[in-house]
Scaffold this active site. Structure first.
Site, PDB file in Angstrom:
ATOM      1  N   ASP A  94     -21.250  13.162  -0.486  1.00 27.04           N
ATOM      2  CA  ASP A  94     -22.344  13.507   0.417  1.00 27.04           C
ATOM      3  C   ASP A  94     -23.296  14.468  -0.309  1.00 27.04           C
ATOM      4  O   ASP A  94     -22.853  15.446  -0.910  1.00 27.04           O
ATOM      5  CB  ASP A  94     -21.770  14.166   1.684  1.00 27.04           C
ATOM      6  CG  ASP A  94     -20.825  13.206   2.411  1.00 27.04           C
ATOM      7  OD1 ASP A  94     -21.001  11.981   2.266  1.00 27.04           O
ATOM      8  OD2 ASP A  94     -19.896  13.677   3.087  1.00 27.04           O
ATOM      9  N   ASP A 103     -26.316   7.965  -6.174  1.00 23.68           N
ATOM     10  CA  ASP A 103     -27.633   7.317  -6.077  1.00 23.68           C
ATOM     11  C   ASP A 103     -28.717   8.369  -5.923  1.00 23.68           C
ATOM     12  O   ASP A 103     -29.893   8.054  -5.941  1.00 23.68           O
ATOM     13  CB  ASP A 103     -27.667   6.424  -4.830  1.00 23.68           C
ATOM     14  CG  ASP A 103     -27.434   7.251  -3.575  1.00 23.68           C
ATOM     15  OD1 ASP A 103     -26.405   7.955  -3.507  1.00 23.68           O
ATOM     16  OD2 ASP A 103     -28.288   7.233  -2.660  1.00 23.68           O
TER      17      ASP A 103
HETATM   18  C1  LIG Z   1     -20.698   8.472   0.985  1.00 24.30           C
HETATM   19  S1  LIG Z   1     -19.019   8.111   1.139  1.00 24.30           S
HETATM   20  C2  LIG Z   1     -18.589   7.361  -0.425  1.00 24.30           C
HETATM   21  C3  LIG Z   1     -17.272   6.627  -0.376  1.00 24.30           C
HETATM   22  C4  LIG Z   1     -16.837   5.997  -1.715  1.00 24.30           C
HETATM   23  N1  LIG Z   1     -16.600   7.017  -2.704  1.00 24.30           N
HETATM   24  C5  LIG Z   1     -17.858   4.999  -2.213  1.00 24.30           C
HETATM   25  O1  LIG Z   1     -18.557   5.317  -3.191  1.00 24.30           O
HETATM   26  O2  LIG Z   1     -17.952   3.920  -1.624  1.00 24.30           O
HETATM   27  C6  LIG Z   1     -18.305   9.731   0.981  1.00 24.30           C
HETATM   28  C7  LIG Z   1     -16.850   9.766   1.400  1.00 24.30           C
HETATM   29  O3  LIG Z   1     -16.320  11.039   1.045  1.00 24.30           O
HETATM   30  C8  LIG Z   1     -15.577  11.556   2.124  1.00 24.30           C
HETATM   31  N2  LIG Z   1     -15.673  13.023   1.995  1.00 24.30           N
HETATM   32  C9  LIG Z   1     -16.795  13.777   2.165  1.00 24.30           C
HETATM   33  N3  LIG Z   1     -16.534  15.085   1.930  1.00 24.30           N
HETATM   34  C10 LIG Z   1     -15.212  15.147   1.612  1.00 24.30           C
HETATM   35  C11 LIG Z   1     -14.340  16.212   1.299  1.00 24.30           C
HETATM   36  N4  LIG Z   1     -14.781  17.480   1.284  1.00 24.30           N
HETATM   37  N5  LIG Z   1     -13.047  15.944   1.037  1.00 24.30           N
HETATM   38  C12 LIG Z   1     -12.585  14.655   1.080  1.00 24.30           C
HETATM   39  N6  LIG Z   1     -13.370  13.597   1.389  1.00 24.30           N
HETATM   40  C13 LIG Z   1     -14.660  13.830   1.641  1.00 24.30           C
HETATM   41  C14 LIG Z   1     -16.246  10.996   3.368  1.00 24.30           C
HETATM   42  O4  LIG Z   1     -15.378  10.961   4.493  1.00 24.30           O
HETATM   43  C15 LIG Z   1     -16.655   9.610   2.896  1.00 24.30           C
HETATM   44  O5  LIG Z   1     -15.635   8.643   3.119  1.00 24.30           O
END
Ligand SMILES: C[S@@+](CC[C@H](N)C(=O)[O-])C[C@H]1O[C@@H](n2cnc3c(N)ncnc32)[C@H](O)[C@@H]1O
Length: 233
Positions: free
Chosen positions: A121, A157
């Site tokens: 994120d 991205d």
């Molecule tokens: C934008 S998605 C990308 C998912 C995957 N890496 C991809 O590229 O398709 C970000 C993922 O990171 C997880 N996430 C965000 N912050 C996190 C954190 N602090 N610890 C673990 N997971 C996290 C979210 O729940 C989400 O599933």
């Protein structure tokens, strides 16, 4: 992109995938290789925010000697990844449902060889830059769990997050290589494993930014920042 709807019967379904999920993963700290049944010299790869697990499963499949531990904070998303891995029958991958801020609870000092961060994120600068998984407070934790010479592979991205991340990694004593702002039109595309988000961005024609950040191999561990400048709150 749309959030995943909360899945039903999560505890029962997680228990049914017992080889891929641990009720008390802190107990595995320092023991991931034995627990995953790989040899004592096997490399340990860790992924943060693994989403529905496509990248974890494909990377574990391509590297059958590696012990691959993927972390995801959303329970329903973790369950989707676990069920996908179980259906694929890949034995050297497992999942922890937790927040990346707790990573040092799950890995011993110098236990990991590589960390993957894919499309985390972006958190705007005005909003909460300290929540970015490439903020220096996170990098201090990665420096602890990584071996000397250990690497972080980062893809995004988001050009602004990419610029911010380059600064944070360089200031934290990592050496950057394989830097590209258009991975899919680079020499590295051939060996690249696409994530779920990456595939969607590629279909929209968006360029993917990527670098590899490496710690010095000589084991230099001096903390480059004062503790007060790296807290995550
Ligand atoms: C934008 S998605 C990308 C998912 C995957 N890496 C991809 O590229 O398709 C970000 C993922 O990171 C997880 N996430 C965000 N912050 C996190 C954190 N602090 N610890 C673990 N997971 C996290 C979210 O729940 C989400 O599933």
């Amino acid at each position: 992109m749309a959030r995943m709807r909360k899945k039903k019967n999560i505890p029962e379904r997680l228990k049914a995938c017992g080889d891929y999920w641990f009720a008390v993963p802190v107990a595995n700290r320092g023991h991931w290789r034995e627990i995953m049944g790989v040899n004592a010299e096997a490399k340990v790869f860790v992924e943060l925010g693994c989403g529905k697990g496509t990248f974890a499963i494909e990377t574990a499949k391509k590297n059958p000697d590696v012990c691959y531990v993927a972390i995801e904070k959303d329970e329903s998303v973790t369950l989707a990844a676990i069920e996908k891995a179980a259906a694929a029958g890949i034995k050297n991958v497992c999942f922890i449902c937790t927040d990346a801020t707790l990573i040092t609870n799950y890995f011993d000092a110098e236990e990991a060889d590589r960390i993957y961060i894919n499309f985390c994120d972006p958190w705007s600068k005005r909003d909460k830059p300290k929540r970015r998984l490439t903020y220096r407070g996170f990098l201090a934790m990665y420096r602890t769990i990584l071996k000397p010479g250990g690497q972080v592979h980062f893809k995004t991205d988001d050009a602004r997050l990419f610029d911010f991340s380059i600064e944070e990694f360089e200031a934290s004593g990592f050496h950057l290589s394989a830097v590209t702002r258009d991975l899919h039109r680079s020499v590295w595309d051939e060996t690249n494993v696409r994530t779920e988000f990456e595939q969607k961005f590629a279909e929209r024609g968006l360029p993917i930014h990527r670098f590899v950040a490496e710690l010095p191999a000589n084991g230099e561990r001096e903390e480059p920042f004062a503790a007060s400048s790296i807290n995550l709150r």
